[in-house]
Write an enzyme that holds these catalytic residues in place. Structure first.
Site, short mmCIF file in Angstrom:
data_model
loop_
_atom_site.label_atom_id
_atom_site.label_comp_id
_atom_site.label_asym_id
_atom_site.label_seq_id
_atom_site.Cartn_x
_atom_site.Cartn_y
_atom_site.Cartn_z
CG ASP A 20 -1.95 1.07 1.20
OD1 ASP A 20 -2.49 1.35 0.12
OD2 ASP A 20 -2.23 1.65 2.27
CG ASP A 22 -1.74 7.65 0.71
OD1 ASP A 22 -0.94 8.58 0.76
OD2 ASP A 22 -2.50 7.43 -0.25
#
Length: 273
Positions: A20, A22
């Site tokens: 991922d 953020d």
């Protein structure tokens, strides 16, 4: 005396990584300490990797520029968004179809590149993505097209998104409005649907058995990683805490404080010690 065959050393598998963005590599507009070293190590090892995001606003080129601003060098072809996953899904379902789209360049560009025509006249699909300027006129048009038979797709179920002023309504909230008005539930492509993980694996040319999903959210990253048969690593540099993670009925393969804890062990992330 019969000579015994020499035992050959077992070859170590090459690990692949989905991570991922953020909360794992960046936090708002700042680099998470260790993220640059982690990516440099993956490149040095020859590990295949993709940076994943549920955000459908930006193209990979836009996201590459954003990451470069924080000090991370990520190639465009190593970025996988819910917009790209949605375009891949629709291209597989109905090649060269048509769609009425509510969204930004990340979504419209992905659909164009997948061979889709964007139209508000009798489209095959209504595709809802994220935008900072949701239009009541466009939402009304989407409702009417779904009532007339268009199939309802949404890039991801996230109800809110961040901004400097606070949270903003995101795809999931607007999808709920359209669903309430039409009685039709959307098909969500992005996390936690494991379809996003599987499409990323296809794009990477990797197998789930030796692929790691790294994320900061139990409800999306770890959930979809487990359902796609991946090894999972929860980092505590974003949304989840050790306490909140314990409330879920599933567990990641490993929990670390941040991506920095994986530096020096990407060749074999789950070795003891």
């Amino acid at each position: 005396m019969t000579e015994q065959p020499t035992e050959q050393p077992t070859e170590q598998p090459q690990w692949n990584y989905l991570t991922d963005m953020d909360g794992v590599l960046v936090h708002e507009e700042h680099l998470v300490p260790g993220a640059d070293e982690f990516l440099a190590e993956l490149k040095a090892n020859g590990s295949r990797f993709l940076v994943l995001t549920n955000n459908s606003i930006y193209t990979p080129r836009d996201l590459r520029a954003r990451l470069a601003h924080t000090g991370l060098d990520v190639p465009e072809d190593a970025i996988w968004t819910s917009a790209l996953a949605t375009a891949r899904f629709l291209s597989d379902q109905r090649p060269n179809g048509s769609a009425f789209v509510i969204g930004e360049a990340g979504l419209t560009t992905a659909l164009h590149e997948a061979g889709y025509v964007l139209t508000d006249v009798d489209p095959d699909y209504v595709v809802l993505g994220e935008t900072r300027t949701y239009s009541f006129t466009a939402i009304t048009r989407a409702i009417r097209l779904i009532e007339q038979g268009a199939r309802f797709i949404a890039t991801n179920p996230d109800p809110t998104g961040p901004s400097r002023e606070g949270v903003l309504p995101a795809t999931g909230s607007v999808a709920a409005l359209i669903e309430r008005a039409t009685g039709m539930s959307p098909y969500y492509v992005g996390k936690p649907n494991p379809l996003m993980m599987r499409s990323a694996l296809r794009a990477l040319g990797a197998h789930s058995e030796h692929t790691v999903m790294i994320g900061d959210r139990m409800d999306t990253d770890i959930h979809s990683g487990i359902e796609a048969g991946l090894h999972t690593v929860l980092v505590l540099s974003g949304i989840s805490t050790r306490e909140s993670a314990e409330r879920y009925p599933f567990r990641p393969t490993m929990v670390v404080d941040s991506i920095a804890d994986l530096v020096g062990r990407t060749a074999d992330p789950f070795r003891a010690g």
